[in-house]
Design an enzyme around this catalytic site. Structure first.
Site, PDB file in Angstrom:
ATOM      1  N   ASN A  23     -24.321 -28.787  20.677  1.00 19.80           N
ATOM      2  CA  ASN A  23     -23.784 -29.890  20.594  1.00 19.80           C
ATOM      3  C   ASN A  23     -24.277 -31.079  21.630  1.00 19.80           C
ATOM      4  O   ASN A  23     -24.182 -32.186  21.509  1.00 19.80           O
ATOM      5  CB  ASN A  23     -22.136 -29.967  20.685  1.00 19.80           C
ATOM      6  N   CYS A 117     -15.327 -33.167   5.761  1.00 23.29           N
ATOM      7  CA  CYS A 117     -15.800 -31.911   5.741  1.00 23.29           C
ATOM      8  C   CYS A 117     -14.703 -30.952   5.749  1.00 23.29           C
ATOM      9  O   CYS A 117     -13.417 -31.425   5.902  1.00 23.29           O
ATOM     10  CB  CYS A 117     -16.760 -31.550   6.813  1.00 23.29           C
ATOM     11  N   ARG A 122     -13.117 -37.018   9.217  1.00 22.21           N
ATOM     12  CA  ARG A 122     -14.069 -37.645  10.180  1.00 22.21           C
ATOM     13  C   ARG A 122     -14.611 -39.028   9.936  1.00 22.21           C
ATOM     14  O   ARG A 122     -16.048 -39.045   9.463  1.00 22.21           O
ATOM     15  CB  ARG A 122     -15.123 -36.478  10.135  1.00 22.21           C
ATOM     16  N   ASP A 309     -12.865 -26.924  19.607  1.00 20.18           N
ATOM     17  CA  ASP A 309     -13.936 -26.056  18.868  1.00 20.18           C
ATOM     18  C   ASP A 309     -13.851 -24.464  19.539  1.00 20.18           C
ATOM     19  O   ASP A 309     -14.395 -23.708  18.982  1.00 20.18           O
ATOM     20  CB  ASP A 309     -15.499 -26.330  19.446  1.00 20.18           C
TER      21      ASP A 309
HETATM   22  N1  EPU Z   1     -12.915 -40.501  14.977  1.00 18.87           N
HETATM   23  C1  EPU Z   1     -12.462 -41.580  14.522  1.00 18.87           C
HETATM   24  N2  EPU Z   1     -13.318 -42.621  14.358  1.00 18.87           N
HETATM   25  C2  EPU Z   1     -14.777 -42.356  14.649  1.00 18.87           C
HETATM   26  C3  EPU Z   1     -15.237 -41.168  15.146  1.00 18.87           C
HETATM   27  C4  EPU Z   1     -14.120 -40.272  15.425  1.00 18.87           C
HETATM   28  O1  EPU Z   1     -11.072 -41.738  14.200  1.00 18.87           O
HETATM   29  O2  EPU Z   1     -15.506 -43.271  14.451  1.00 18.87           O
HETATM   30  C5  EPU Z   1     -11.796 -39.359  15.425  1.00 18.87           C
HETATM   31  C6  EPU Z   1     -12.235 -38.030  14.564  1.00 18.87           C
HETATM   32  O3  EPU Z   1     -11.772 -38.154  13.401  1.00 18.87           O
HETATM   33  C7  EPU Z   1     -11.460 -37.240  15.481  1.00 18.87           C
HETATM   34  C8  EPU Z   1     -11.706 -37.990  16.779  1.00 18.87           C
HETATM   35  O4  EPU Z   1     -11.844 -39.014  16.669  1.00 18.87           O
HETATM   36  O5  EPU Z   1      -9.898 -37.010  15.278  1.00 18.87           O
HETATM   37  C9  EPU Z   1     -12.585 -36.952  17.679  1.00 18.87           C
HETATM   38  O6  EPU Z   1     -13.947 -36.850  16.919  1.00 18.87           O
HETATM   39  P1  EPU Z   1     -15.203 -36.918  17.425  1.00 18.87           P
HETATM   40  O7  EPU Z   1     -16.096 -38.219  16.999  1.00 18.87           O
HETATM   41  O8  EPU Z   1     -15.268 -36.681  18.973  1.00 18.87           O
HETATM   42  O9  EPU Z   1     -15.895 -35.685  16.868  1.00 18.87           O
HETATM   43  P2  EPU Z   1     -17.520 -35.696  16.667  1.00 18.87           P
HETATM   44  O10 EPU Z   1     -18.302 -36.315  17.588  1.00 18.87           O
HETATM   45  O11 EPU Z   1     -17.912 -35.884  15.279  1.00 18.87           O
HETATM   46  C10 EPU Z   1     -18.073 -33.636  18.231  1.00 18.87           C
HETATM   47  C11 EPU Z   1     -18.588 -32.251  17.954  1.00 18.87           C
HETATM   48  C12 EPU Z   1     -17.622 -31.378  16.963  1.00 18.87           C
HETATM   49  C13 EPU Z   1     -16.384 -31.248  17.927  1.00 18.87           C
HETATM   50  C14 EPU Z   1     -15.882 -32.836  18.299  1.00 18.87           C
HETATM   51  C15 EPU Z   1     -14.715 -32.820  19.046  1.00 18.87           C
HETATM   52  C16 EPU Z   1     -21.118 -32.350  17.814  1.00 18.87           C
HETATM   53  C17 EPU Z   1     -22.156 -32.222  17.113  1.00 18.87           C
HETATM   54  N3  EPU Z   1     -19.804 -32.166  17.232  1.00 18.87           N
HETATM   55  O12 EPU Z   1     -17.895 -34.002  16.855  1.00 18.87           O
HETATM   56  O13 EPU Z   1     -18.166 -30.024  17.102  1.00 18.87           O
HETATM   57  O14 EPU Z   1     -15.306 -30.715  17.244  1.00 18.87           O
HETATM   58  O15 EPU Z   1     -16.720 -33.427  18.637  1.00 18.87           O
HETATM   59  O16 EPU Z   1     -14.749 -32.017  20.391  1.00 18.87           O
HETATM   60  O17 EPU Z   1     -21.135 -32.680  19.079  1.00 18.87           O
HETATM   61  C18 EPU Z   1     -18.477 -27.916  16.248  1.00 18.87           C
HETATM   62  O18 EPU Z   1     -19.410 -27.636  16.979  1.00 18.87           O
HETATM   63  O19 EPU Z   1     -18.070 -26.867  15.403  1.00 18.87           O
HETATM   64  C19 EPU Z   1     -17.869 -29.138  15.954  1.00 18.87           C
HETATM   65  C20 EPU Z   1     -17.144 -29.693  14.877  1.00 18.87           C
END
Ligand code: EPU
Length: 422
Positions: A23, A117, A122, A309
């Site tokens: 990540n 997903c 998301r 995670d």
């Molecule tokens: N959210 C919103 N609006 C947005 C973006 C996010 O409401 O525009 C919400 C999401 O729905 C969630 C929260 O904010 O409830 C946090 O989501 P975040 O955006 O932080 O997740 P992400 O950036 O899409 C990364 C990791 C995930 C990990 C999450 C939380 C990567 C590639 N992915 O996802 O990793 O679970 O942060 O720590 O870095 C995994 O590795 O298995 C994985 C899913």
């Protein structure tokens, strides 16, 4: 399609090297777009998500090669097709992190809107809000996000918090875009995850001017250009946490190399609370368990809280605790696909809204189970190590997205995991 057959229960012993973080690697690969030329990223693991990201960068015009096993080269001299196509984005949501760098570099970008997903809806509204605050025009067309800033981006003060706290990739996108914006940007309620700090450190090495790295307030002084970089990616704290649970669930002792305990305080704290010993050692730690597992209450939170995670893996462990635990998921309230599968292995888990009540049992029993997402599959592998009999896990491709040949890492320690193509 590959399956795992896991014979248990086993005891593990020995030493395992933790890979660099998936990540952190993904947004850092996207950051290479900001510095035209050849960047060399060291330690990027061999994972299917990384291959998808390589394909994506290739479609944009970059040339990708692995000159040494440990070194991924991204030549971003030419970026002539700033489009993240549906076919790639649907395979990996993290493709969204090309949005910010391409907008900053090319003044226009199209990226397929990622869908939901297995772990929830998301949304990407915060990514879009942040880029709009930097002056981009953003609209949706035919399932694509189209962002334009023909005259460049303008620094601004942006609040990035959402209903579930900060956003990791949203922060990455706005941070990367702001490095080339005119003037100063302040991102308030930025994600503090070590992967974001690693991205900021890498950007600074490329010539960006970011302060507040690792804190919820990032301040970015825009610069005219960034340069290519040679950079080593941080260890994967989620892979490390998964190996820690492997030691704990099998009542074993493991040494982890290339692991930063300082990035894992919430995880180490929980482990120590439930009767697992974690001792710092050079470049890593030693994790061991002798006695029973005590129950615990775990609530997932943005960093430095307990990471979502590792929620599934800890649930597998708490399934064997002496008493009742409560696990509350505050980041992705639907991230519980592993609950029904663990129950097929004789766990006693009851979902109540965004929480699961885990009534500890004495023994897990092997069963055929289905992997549903990356971390849920890791939890099933861990349960399989401790369960009596032969566990079969279907859809192993989910685990290959984030753990490099996990069976080849665990088998030398005493696991009995066979990969079969059926
Ligand atoms: N959210 C919103 N609006 C947005 C973006 C996010 O409401 O525009 C919400 C999401 O729905 C969630 C929260 O904010 O409830 C946090 O989501 P975040 O955006 O932080 O997740 P992400 O950036 O899409 C990364 C990791 C995930 C990990 C999450 C939380 C990567 C590639 N992915 O996802 O990793 O679970 O942060 O720590 O870095 C995994 O590795 O298995 C994985 C899913």
């Amino acid at each position: 399609m590959d399956i795992f057959r896991i014979e248990g229960p086993v005891r593990l012993s020995g030493s395992v090297r933790v890979n660099s973080s998936k990540n952190a690697s993904l947004p850092i690969m996207a950051a290479a777009l900001l510095g035209p030329g050849k960047s060399v990223l060291q330690g990027v693991p061999h994972l299917s998500d990384i291959s998808v990201c390589e394909q994506l960068l290739g479609q944009l015009g970059c040339k990708i090669s692995r000159e040494a096993d440990d070194e991924l080269c991204i030549d971003s001299t030419v970026v002539d097709h700033p489009v993240g196509e549906y076919d790639i984005v649907r395979k990996m949501r993290a493709s969204i992190c090309i949005l910010g760098p391409l907008l900053a570099r090319c003044g226009r970008v199209e990226v397929s809107m990622p869908g939901g997903c297995a772990i929830g809806d998301r949304p990407v509204d915060l990514h879009i809000k942040g880029l709009k605050a930097l002056g981009a025009r953003v609209h949706l067309k035919n399932g694509y996000i189209i962002a334009e800033a023909p005259n460049g981006l303008q620094g601004s003060d942006i609040f990035m918090g959402g209903p579930f706290g900060s956003t990791v990739l949203g922060t990455a996108n706005v941070l990367m875009a702001a490095t080339l914006a005119k003037g100063k940007t302040t991102i308030e309620s930025a994600a503090c995850e070590p992967e974001i700090a690693d991205l900021a450190n890498c950007l600074n090495r490329m010539g960006a001017k970011i302060t507040g790295v690792g804190s919820p307030r990032l301040i970015i002084e825009g610069v005219k250009q960034l340069s290519p970089v040679r950079y080593r990616v941080v260890p994967d704290r989620i892979e490390a946490g998964t190996f820690m649970v492997a030691a704990a669930i099998t009542e074993s002792e493991l040494r982890l190399e290339h692991c930063r305990l300082n990035d894992m305080m919430a995880v180490v704290d929980r482990l120590r609370n439930i009767g697992v010993t974690v001792d710092a050692a050079e470049d890593g730690c030693v994790v061991s368990r002798q006695g029973p597992i005590k129950p615990a209450d775990i609530t997932t939170q943005p960093y430095p809280g307990f990471p979502t995670d590792l929620q599934a893996q800890f649930m597998a462990l708490l399934a064997l605790a002496e008493g009742n635990s409560v696990v509350i998921e505050k980041i992705f309230p639907d991230r519980f696909m592993h609950v029904a599968e663990l129950n097929r292995m004789a766990a006693n888990l009851r979902k109540e809204g965004p929480a699961v009540i885990v009534a500890g049992v004495k023994q897990l029993i092997a069963a055929p189970v289905m992997a549903s997402d990356l971390r849920a599959s890791a939890a099933l592998v861990l349960a399989g190590l401790a369960a009596e009999g032969m566990t079969t896990i279907n859809r192993v491709y989910h685990i290959d997205r984030g753990y490099e040949r996990i069976e080849e890492r665990l088998n030398p320690l005493g696991a009995k995991i066979k990969r079969e193509d059926v």
